[in-house]
Design a protein around this motif. Structure first.
Motif, PDB file in Angstrom:
ATOM      1  N   ASN A 319       0.745  -1.164  -0.064  1.00  0.00           N
ATOM      2  CA  ASN A 319      -0.114  -0.054  -0.007  1.00  0.00           C
ATOM      3  C   ASN A 319       0.723   1.514  -0.347  1.00  0.00           C
ATOM      4  O   ASN A 319       0.393   2.276   0.251  1.00  0.00           O
ATOM      5  N   ASN A 382      -8.415   5.135   3.006  1.00  0.00           N
ATOM      6  CA  ASN A 382      -7.901   3.671   2.549  1.00  0.00           C
ATOM      7  C   ASN A 382      -6.681   3.456   2.993  1.00  0.00           C
ATOM      8  O   ASN A 382      -5.864   4.251   3.777  1.00  0.00           O
ATOM      9  N   GLU A 383      -6.298   2.244   2.580  1.00  0.00           N
ATOM     10  CA  GLU A 383      -5.002   1.764   3.242  1.00  0.00           C
ATOM     11  C   GLU A 383      -3.867   2.633   2.850  1.00  0.00           C
ATOM     12  O   GLU A 383      -2.915   2.880   3.626  1.00  0.00           O
ATOM     13  N   LYS A 384      -3.674   2.971   1.516  1.00  0.00           N
ATOM     14  CA  LYS A 384      -2.698   4.022   0.894  1.00  0.00           C
ATOM     15  C   LYS A 384      -2.591   5.261   1.589  1.00  0.00           C
ATOM     16  O   LYS A 384      -1.368   5.707   2.017  1.00  0.00           O
TER      17      LYS A 384
END
Length: 561
Positions: A319, A382-384
């Motif tokens: 990520n 989100n994950e990123k």
């Protein structure tokens, strides 16, 4: 759902592994003079899907993912860790210091919030596609989150950095701490509103306007009434109950009640415990020993569980988005450093000291990671984006100390008279003799800097006996070299003048007591030269001594530079 013997075994084994790796990597980072929390986060990345999950997926799943009840238990204990972490963060805030901020600290606080918040908010709102937003229905909330995440300064990291640089109790240190405290308070209020806008507790949700009113009411109730109750209860408990058990129980009960209330109304538990922590820390009766017990208990056991758990959630390699990381780093450095540096400069500090404050306030660390974790859990990011925020927090924390050290060393090479002035060491005197005014000046610095009066006075008089320190144009500079680490200045203003056997036979109206380290004679020579050159005009000195108070005096002196 209950824990089986194998579940209990895995749970205890997981906790043991987490604490072991957290301490090991924390101590390793401490050896390299970095915050322990960074080592704890690295430990989590190694134990998580990034390293252990990739190399030994079976071991990773057995420890942290295989049993649903173990996962729930680990989530519960990490929640307890972050709640306790915010409790001690609140206790560390000196409410009286925030309330009596000087003009400089107030401006630093204000611009240190407005600049990064504005840059983060408008960047995320106008260009959400570049900052990782996928759900455009949350555009406003996401922009508020980014602005808040870039605004908060990590108070524990800042305090540790200032202590490592040995400037915690300096003027710059106090300015940074006061500004950081105010940043934390405002930032968490804004973030609590953001959490309310997400609406994570639909069973007890209320409108946004009502939520804001409830939050402000809660803050006022705790800081006005609960604070007084705490101040009364703590000495009672210390006298009637076992120590420190009775007080510790009282503190954690209050903290958890505050956390439960804000969680109930749709704001995360951490906000309630943070506000209660401020009220507890403000008590004059809370012993330093009690503070230390709470701090050691939380930071060595529960907080590491939370910081390690960050790495257990996400694969940081999969990520990692370089563009996103760079964007967050640029926004973080630009917003905080520029905002706080401008605030410090407008508050009367020189350019070099302003940059020291700007980079000092740039530490993010634990608090941004807490914000990012909550936002990720609630589906806002989100994950990123989460990985980018964690990396931003780590890099700003790691870079803070060396950059501050560079500018502090630069300031020492550019040592000037105006840098040493303090409101408390400027005297408007009615003394009528040289000995009387030297006595006043020596008494002033001895009291303010905790020096031995006799040592200071005797050295100054000894130097004065060699040759008069009266120069020209109403200026006198009695001075001495004593056993101190940094130069000290105290100023006396006597508009009528005092006979000082000056070179031009004019009475001394502007008297500067200069004390410098005994082992650094070059500092004395440099400062004597600096003062003599800057005040070589009668008109300048007449203007200086016409100042109504110390603030006006300092302002006029700084204008000469």
């Amino acid at each position: 759902m209950s824990l089986s013997p194998i579940d209990i075994t895995i749970f205890l084994l997981s906790i043991s592994v987490i604490l072991f790796f957290a301490r090991g990597f924390g101590e390793l980072l401490r050896y390299f003079k970095q915050p322990i929390v960074i080592g704890e986060i690295i430990a989590g990345i190694i134990l998580g899907p990034t390293v252990l999950g990739t190399l030994f997926p079976g071991t990773f799943n057995s420890l942290f993912n295989q049993s649903e009840v173990v996962v729930i238990a680990l989530n519960g204990i990490t929640l307890l860790g972050v709640v306790m972490l915010l409790l001690i963060s609140g206790i560390e805030i000196d409410l009286s210091l925030v309330l009596r901020q000087s003009k400089a600290a107030a401006i630093i606080s204000l611009l240190g919030i407005i600049f990064p918040f504005g840059i983060g908010f408008f960047s995320a709102y106008l260009f959400p596609q570049y900052l990782g937003l996928t759900n455009y229905n949350l555009r406003l909330v996401y922009a508020l989150f980014v602005g808040t995440a870039l605004s908060i300064t990590a108070l524990p990291v800042v305090a540790r950095t200032l202590m490592d640089l040995q400037i915690f109790k300096s003027e710059i240190g106090y300015l940074i701490m006061a500004a950081a405290m105010f940043n934390d308070l405002i930032g968490w209020i804004i973030f609590s509103i953001v959490l309310g806008m997400i609406g994570q507790n639909p069973e007890h949700s209320i409108s946004l306007s009502s939520l804001i009113i409830v939050i402000l009411g809660f803050i006022l109730f705790v800081l006005l009434f609960v604070r007084k109750f705490i101040n009364f209860a703590i000495p009672f408990l210390q006298k009637r109950f076992t120590f420190p058990g009775g007080v510790l129980n009282f503190i954690f009960v209050l903290g958890f009640l505050g956390a439960a209330f804000t969680e109930y109304i749709g704001v995360h538990a951490i906000f309630g415990v943070f506000i209660v922590g401020i009220a507890i820390g403000d008590s004059v009766h809370l012993k330093e020993e009690t503070r230390e017990i709470i701090y050691q208990f939380v930071t060595n056991i529960f907080a590491p569980l939370f910081f390690v758990s960050i790495g257990l959630r996400i694969n940081f390699i999969e990520n990692f988005d370089l563009n996103l990381v760079i964007i967050f780093l640029v926004l973080a450095f630009a917003g905080k450093v520029i905002g706080c540096s401008i605030g410090a400069y407008l508050g009367g500090l020189n350019k070099n000291d302003s940059l020291v404050i700007g980079f000092g306030m740039n530490s993010r660390g634990a608090m941004e990671i807490v914000l990012g974790t909550l936002a990720y859990q609630y589906g806002l990011i989100n994950e990123k984006v989460f990985v980018a925020i964690v990396i931003m927090a780590l890099i700003t924390s790691i870079s803070s100390a060396p950059i501050m050290s560079y500018f502090l060393k630069k300031a020492k090479t550019k040592l000037r008279f105006d840098m040493l002035l303090k409101n408390e060491t400027i005297i408007f005197t009615k003394a009528t003799s040289k000995s009387e005014i030297i006595n006043e000046l020596c008494t002033n610095v001895a009291n303010f800097y905790k020096l031995n009066f006799n040592t200071v006075y005797n050295e100054v008089i000894k130097r004065e006996a060699v040759i008069s320190t009266g120069l020209e144009k109403h200026l006198a500079i009695p001075h001495a070299r004593i056993d101190i680490k940094e130069p000290i200045v105290s100023v006396a203003i006597q508009p009528k003048g005092i006979e000082w056997n000056s070179l031009d036979n004019l009475p001394a109206k502007f008297i500067v007591l200069l004390l410098t380290p005994v082992d650094k004679p070059e500092i004395q020579l440099k400062l004597l030269s600096d003062i003599a050159k800057k005040f070589n005009d009668v008109r300048i000195i007449e203007d200086i001594i016409s100042s109504k108070d110390s603030r006006e005096f300092i302002s006029k002196v700084k204008q000469l530079y």
